[in-house]
Design an enzyme around this catalytic site. Structure first.
Site, PDB file in Angstrom:
ATOM      1  N   ASN A  62       0.794  -1.230   0.000  1.00 24.14           N
ATOM      2  CA  ASN A  62       0.000   0.000   0.000  1.00 24.14           C
ATOM      3  C   ASN A  62       0.825   1.278   0.000  1.00 24.14           C
ATOM      4  OD1 ASN A  62      -3.009  -0.823   0.393  1.00 24.14           O
ATOM      5  ND2 ASN A  62      -1.906  -2.105   1.850  1.00 24.14           N
ATOM      6  N   GLU A 336      -2.384   4.955  10.611  1.00 20.53           N
ATOM      7  CA  GLU A 336      -1.681   6.231  10.788  1.00 20.53           C
ATOM      8  C   GLU A 336      -0.953   6.310  12.119  1.00 20.53           C
ATOM      9  OE1 GLU A 336      -0.997   8.133   8.509  1.00 20.53           O
ATOM     10  OE2 GLU A 336      -2.452   7.557   6.970  1.00 20.53           O
ATOM     11  N   ASP A 360      11.092   2.215  26.363  1.00 19.93           N
ATOM     12  CA  ASP A 360      10.560   2.227  27.721  1.00 19.93           C
ATOM     13  C   ASP A 360       9.256   1.438  27.800  1.00 19.93           C
ATOM     14  OD1 ASP A 360      10.447   3.440  30.510  1.00 19.93           O
ATOM     15  OD2 ASP A 360       8.523   4.081  29.680  1.00 19.93           O
ATOM     16  N   GLU A 416      13.268  -2.307  27.863  1.00 15.32           N
ATOM     17  CA  GLU A 416      13.052  -2.271  29.306  1.00 15.32           C
ATOM     18  C   GLU A 416      11.953  -3.301  29.596  1.00 15.32           C
ATOM     19  OE1 GLU A 416      11.607   0.554  32.974  1.00 15.32           O
ATOM     20  OE2 GLU A 416      10.496   0.365  31.115  1.00 15.32           O
TER      21      GLU A 416
END
Length: 704
Positions: A62, A336, A360, A416
């Site tokens: 796409n 998106e 994180d 993490e």
């Protein structure tokens, strides 16, 4: 980096052609060789890989290529065009309309600055150049988006793709600063991405606290004062926290409001570029602490309810909110949102030249429960069951795939992650998550637990050693005794657990002897050395902890009357020749440089030949020719202590925590040579005899 850390040999994508060449099934032969227990979960491993592969193929079909898809920052946002016009594109599927306003139009809502609705939830605006040919929006202009809701109201928002945002002195809400300096004012990089020599030795840093003064420090100060210090200590990597803009300083950067904006409280984007370029000049790689696990709940200056709905970038309902962190959770299935987050990673590399990322909150992403209230036992059902969030895992796989494919020469990714998810740090083609490292998060916990609850003579050496060596074979770990987590108010640093109030009165070399300080300095050195020696394939230290920084870390907030007293690093303490902090700093430097010389972190094989609970002695070998010896006993020293050594030869001391330059008692003669004898001991082929004083660690190296 190991050859299996990157994916060059697998030929995953032809980026130039945008053609998917990955086989639809992973090669699990090596996976099962490393861990045969994973065979039971082969179906789930393949299913996850197929989800990743299907998404990758869909992007290719796409968007033309993953490379194009991840350059969203070139299209979305507000851009100064070559003809001096302004082009703006926003994704706001739930909005009824959008206006652009700011300094350039006296903050008015005008129809000529209204976006036009396009396809796929996109809105477009073109502002032509001024009559005199100049750009209608000047460099450093203030901007906001007016988001029109379906009830007719217009609310302020900030462009999610803003390069810079700032807070006016009199208003507690951030606004976009249109950062568009002329070419002659833009920083020009002088150095390429460095290649890491040896194992990673990471200096975890926060720019704002990197000064002894009670203020927010700057990129300039970090460049001039801290980077040379990091280089002198021998660290070859910097991990930067709190760079992605966050409205609340006391969040430590973990409540991000503007994902593409470098925090303006430390300076300008170009000053951050100079800081990173200077680190590269020293041969130091720079990792960004990236927060894609959640986002701030702020609306006016954050992503929350950007288009007036409760979804947009996030899941709606309970799945879109993290109850413990009081923050919003991304919808990784939204096209998106994927473009936004993947482009965000590209942006920090392309614009600022970061060398990698510490992701994180990975544990929170991996599980629907976010790991809350779940004490992971290690049973594989916990990792391959319905609690695992496939959408989040696939996003992480896709991120690692993109980063290692586009930037194979230098890219480093760190997770993490506390649960111990198998394969997270194995290559994608093996059914893994694609990370290079995970943080060994159990190690600091066991140190704090030991210091809080056990007398010195009652330390459980078996538990300590088990925690230090307990990691998945073939998946690299970053060991650390303490990070920013242990420095924050509510906890204590290791130095503070050891020495507490005596640090205020007896850290001067003129103050005389003090048993608390003497014990604290001795154990501080030993804890760091055994953690680095035994705990992983890389090492991390939090800024200032190398010299036993006193007190905790607390940012200005209402609860402390907006004080900066605890939001600083007092490097002057380590530089003062009348204070004992210098000795801890000296030891850290010696330890880091010793690793750089012998590269023991690159040798994942270590052998613990002795953990004697009564004697409180631990002995292990690493890098074939290094022998580490620790005597944690508070008052017993041992003469002619017999230890096992595998490789025969002559050894000498290369590091001694009891040496004078480390504030030790100088009890060991460094001229002594240690000859091995061919009789076995402690399951080693040879043995030798050493003198090991109480609360002392030594490292022996083979010299002949």
């Amino acid at each position: 980096m190991d050859s299996d850390s990157n994916e060059n040999d697998s030929g995953h994508l032809n980026m130039a052609q945008g053609e998917c060449t990955v086989p639809p099934q992973p090669d699990l032969n090596k996976t099962f060789q490393l861990d045969g227990y994973l065979r039971t979960y082969e179906g789930e491993i393949r299913r996850r890989y197929n989800c990743f592969y299907d998404l990758l193929a869909k992007i290719e079909r796409n968007e033309g290529s993953l490379e194009k898809f991840t350059r969203g920052y070139q299209f979305f946002g507000i851009h100064h065009q070559p003809d001096n016009s302004i082009q703006a594109v926003e994704w706001a599927p739930g909005a009824a309309g959008i206006y652009l306003r700011g300094d350039f139009n006296n903050w008015q809502f005008e129809e000529k600055y209204a976006f036009k609705k396009g396809d796929f939830g996109r809105w477009h605006l073109t502002i032509p150049a001024n009559d005199d040919g100049t750009c209608p929006i000047k460099h450093q202009s203030k901007l906001k988006l007016g988001m029109k809701l379906h009830n007719g109201n217009i609310v302020d928002r900030i462009c999610p793709w803003a390069k810079m945002v700032g807070r006016p002195a009199t208003v507690p809400i951030f606004e976009q600063i249109f950062w568009d300096p002329p070419p002659e004012e833009q920083y020009s990089f002088k150095h390429v991405h460095p290649r890491t020599k040896g194992a990673l030795k990471i200096y975890e840093s926060h720019v704002g606290i990197a000064s002894w003064e009670g203020k927010v420090a700057s990129y300039k100060q970090f460049t001039q004062n801290v980077i040379p210090r990091i280089s002198d200590l021998g660290y070859n990597a910097i991990q930067l926290m709190a760079i992605m803009e966050h409205a609340y300083y006391a969040s430590f950067g973990y409540q991000v409001t503007s994902f593409f904006a470098a925090s303006s409280r430390y300076g300008t984007p170009d000053e951050l570029k100079e800081m990173i370029d200077t680190a590269h000049e020293y041969g130091i790689v720079v990792l960004l602490d990236v927060v894609h696990s959640h986002a701030s709940k702020n609306t006016v200056d954050g992503l929350n309810q950007f288009d007036g709905t409760n979804s947009c970038y996030f899941h709606d309902g309970g799945r879109g909110t993290h109850d413990l962190w009081d923050s919003r959770l991304f919808n990784y299935t939204e096209w998106e949102v994927l473009r936004f987050l993947l482009s965000n990673l590209r942006w920090w590399i392309e614009e600022y030249r970061f060398d990698g990322f510490r992701f994180d909150g990975v544990t929170s992403m991996l599980y629907h429960s976010h790991g809350m209230g779940h004490g992971f036992s290690g049973h594989y059902d916990e990792y391959f069951g319905l609690n695992t969030d496939t959408d989040s895992l696939v996003y992480l796989m896709l991120s690692n795939y993109m980063l290692h494919t586009l930037y194979p020469e230098f890219m480093i990714t760190v997770a993490e992650e506390v649960s111990g998810m198998p394969l997270l740090c194995r290559p994608l083609i093996e059914g893994g998550g694609g990370f290079d490292y995970r943080l060994a998060m159990a190690i600091p916990d066991v140190w704090i637990k030991t210091l809080k609850h056990s007398r010195d003579e009652d330390w459980d050496l078996t538990t300590l050693v088990h925690t230090l060596v307990n990691r998945r074979y073939g998946e690299k770990c970053i060991a650390y005794a303490e990070s920013h987590d242990q420095a924050l108010v509510g906890d204590k640093t290791i130095a503070f657990w050891l020495m507490d109030k005596d640090m205020y009165t007896h850290m001067s070399i003129l103050s005389g002897g003090n048993m608390v300080i003497e014990r604290g300095i001795a154990l501080h050195k030993m804890i760091r050395l055994i953690t680095m020696g035994l705990g992983g394939e890389a090492y991390l230290n939090f800024i200032g902890n190398e010299f036993g920084h006193p007190e905790w870390l607390d940012f200005p907030r209402l609860g402390n009357n907006e004080s900066f007293h605890y939001a600083r690093r007092q490097f002057n303490l380590a530089d003062d020749k009348l204070l004992k902090y210098q000795f801890l700093n000296n030891f850290d430097r010696a330890m880091i440089h010793l690793e750089s010389k012998y590269n023991w972190l690159l040798h994942d094989q270590n052998y613990v030949s002795l953990k004697h609970q009564h004697d409180m002695v631990i002995v292990f070998e690493r890098a074939d020719t290094l022998v580490f010896i620790f005597n944690f006993h508070p008052n017993k020293s041992y003469t002619d202590y017999k230890i096992g050594v595998q490789v025969p030869g002559i050894y000498e001391i290369v590091l001694d925590s009891d040496a004078a330059e480390f504030d030790g008692h100088k009890r060991i003669d460094h001229s002594v040579k240690y000859h091995t004898f061919p009789e076995p001991w402690c399951d080693r082929a040879n043995h030798t005899f050493v003198y090991i004083p109480c609360r002392t660690a030594i490292v022996l190296a083979k010299v002949a």
